[in-house]
Design an enzyme around this catalytic site. Structure first.
Site, PDB file in Angstrom:
ATOM      1  N   TYR A 139     -33.822  -9.889  -9.814  1.00  0.00           N
ATOM      2  CA  TYR A 139     -34.406  -8.843 -10.658  1.00  0.00           C
ATOM      3  C   TYR A 139     -35.573  -8.246  -9.881  1.00  0.00           C
ATOM      4  O   TYR A 139     -36.664  -8.802  -9.822  1.00  0.00           O
ATOM      5  CB  TYR A 139     -34.865  -9.431 -11.994  1.00  0.00           C
ATOM      6  CG  TYR A 139     -35.571  -8.431 -12.894  1.00  0.00           C
ATOM      7  CD1 TYR A 139     -35.079  -7.144 -13.040  1.00  0.00           C
ATOM      8  CD2 TYR A 139     -36.730  -8.772 -13.584  1.00  0.00           C
ATOM      9  CE1 TYR A 139     -35.724  -6.222 -13.850  1.00  0.00           C
ATOM     10  CE2 TYR A 139     -37.383  -7.871 -14.403  1.00  0.00           C
ATOM     11  CZ  TYR A 139     -36.877  -6.597 -14.530  1.00  0.00           C
ATOM     12  OH  TYR A 139     -37.521  -5.682 -15.333  1.00  0.00           O
ATOM     13  N   ASN A 196     -32.984  -2.260  -9.343  1.00  0.00           N
ATOM     14  CA  ASN A 196     -33.923  -1.208  -9.737  1.00  0.00           C
ATOM     15  C   ASN A 196     -34.067  -0.070  -8.737  1.00  0.00           C
ATOM     16  O   ASN A 196     -35.084   0.630  -8.729  1.00  0.00           O
ATOM     17  CB  ASN A 196     -35.295  -1.817 -10.057  1.00  0.00           C
ATOM     18  CG  ASN A 196     -35.498  -1.969 -11.557  1.00  0.00           C
ATOM     19  OD1 ASN A 196     -35.149  -1.060 -12.318  1.00  0.00           O
ATOM     20  ND2 ASN A 196     -36.055  -3.085 -11.982  1.00  0.00           N
ATOM     21  N   ASP A 253     -30.124  -6.660 -11.136  1.00  0.00           N
ATOM     22  CA  ASP A 253     -30.807  -5.395 -11.376  1.00  0.00           C
ATOM     23  C   ASP A 253     -31.766  -5.204 -10.219  1.00  0.00           C
ATOM     24  O   ASP A 253     -32.855  -5.785 -10.197  1.00  0.00           O
ATOM     25  CB  ASP A 253     -31.548  -5.447 -12.719  1.00  0.00           C
ATOM     26  CG  ASP A 253     -32.394  -4.206 -12.969  1.00  0.00           C
ATOM     27  OD1 ASP A 253     -32.312  -3.248 -12.161  1.00  0.00           O
ATOM     28  OD2 ASP A 253     -33.164  -4.196 -13.949  1.00  0.00           O
ATOM     29  N   HIS A 295     -29.198  -1.374 -19.825  1.00  0.00           N
ATOM     30  CA  HIS A 295     -28.237  -1.631 -18.755  1.00  0.00           C
ATOM     31  C   HIS A 295     -26.926  -2.116 -19.365  1.00  0.00           C
ATOM     32  O   HIS A 295     -26.913  -2.663 -20.469  1.00  0.00           O
ATOM     33  CB  HIS A 295     -28.747  -2.735 -17.819  1.00  0.00           C
ATOM     34  CG  HIS A 295     -29.992  -2.403 -17.085  1.00  0.00           C
ATOM     35  ND1 HIS A 295     -30.010  -2.113 -15.733  1.00  0.00           N
ATOM     36  CD2 HIS A 295     -31.292  -2.347 -17.496  1.00  0.00           C
ATOM     37  CE1 HIS A 295     -31.250  -1.884 -15.350  1.00  0.00           C
ATOM     38  NE2 HIS A 295     -32.052  -2.023 -16.397  1.00  0.00           N
TER      39      HIS A 295
END
Length: 268
Positions: free
Chosen positions: A110, A156, A154, A258
């Site tokens: 993450y 980002n 994720d 998401h």
């Protein structure tokens, strides 16, 4: 049958456990990697996962923020919970398991969102994000004849022009700025990682995994970004059997912003 790995930023696993249950019952991936679990390890809903057949659990969580977890229907061995940027945020866990005669190392990440201002000199969150991605250069796609690596999460960052709804309008928006996308792609390539979601998919085809809560009608506006990723070592590419972006999950009750991505491999 194909072996499947799913990744999903769930935006609070306890709040959205009913959605996770629905997903696991309907799609039954062999392994599920979650991000932004937002709970300490001792309150992670392990019993609910075990009831669904996901008895093997690796957690790296903290109260109220961040957090990652990987759950599986087959035995997994926790390899590492890596710290980045000398920070105790819980943003990584890696596990190892066997599939198709290979030992697979699975990284679950993450990556920091980076705040709103794309200037590392005035925005410490953005500086942290850039530094975090730079440190990810140490995560390599290790593999040999009997092993391989997968990286999901994720991350980002939407690296390519058609990973966002408007390349031109988002060039100065965090997640698609040139300093992010350049460093991100350089890190991926240096590590020997293959971007499976773009493998065999033309670069001019729009791919999204995230739609903002701010949109009144996310489906009509369709202003998405591809922030969630699935990568693997080169030796697993011949075993790759495709993937699915579960767009419909964005319309479930009280959804995450998401949606799950499911990657399938011809590994039993």
């Amino acid at each position: 049958m194909a072996f499947s790995i799913a990744t999903w930023n769930i935006n609070s696993v306890r709040l959205r456990m009913p959605l996770v249950e629905r997903f696991l019952l309907e799609y039954a991936p062999d392994v599920l990697s979650l991000q932004e679990t937002k709970c300490a390890n001792d309150v992670f809903p392990a019993a609910a996962f075990r009831k669904l057949g996901y008895e093997h659990i690796a957690i790296n969580g903290q109260k109220g923020y961040h957090g990652v977890a990987t759950v599986a229907r087959r035995p997994i061995e926790i390899v590492e919970r890596r710290r980045f940027c000398e920070n105790d945020d819980c943003r990584h866990v890696s596990v190892r398991f066997d599939a198709g005669g290979k030992s697979l190392l699975l990284h679950n990440f993450y990556v920091p969102a980076g705040g709103d201002e794309p200037d590392p000199e005035i925005n410490r969150k953005f500086r942290h994000k850039l530094d975090f991605v730079a440190e990810m250069n140490a995560i390599r796609a290790e593999h040999d004849e009997v092993s391989g690596s997968v990286l999901v999460g994720d991350l980002n960052i939407a690296p390519l022009e058609h990973d966002v709804w408007s390349h031109k309008q988002l060039l100065n928006v965090v997640s698609h700025t040139p300093v992010e996308t350049t460093g991100f792609e350089a890190m991926r390539k240096a590590g020997g990682w293959i971007d499976l979601m773009r493998h065999g998919v033309p670069d001019d085809q729009k791919l999204y995994t995230w739609w903002s809560y701010r949109a009144q009608d996310w489906q009509a506006s369709n202003r998405g970004r591809r922030l969630d990723h699935v990568w693997c070592s080169a030796n697993l590419v011949p075993h790759f059997a495709g993937y699915e972006i579960l767009r419909e999950a964005r319309g479930w009750e009280r959804p995450s912003d998401h949606v799950p991505v499911i990657a399938r491999f011809d590994l039993n």
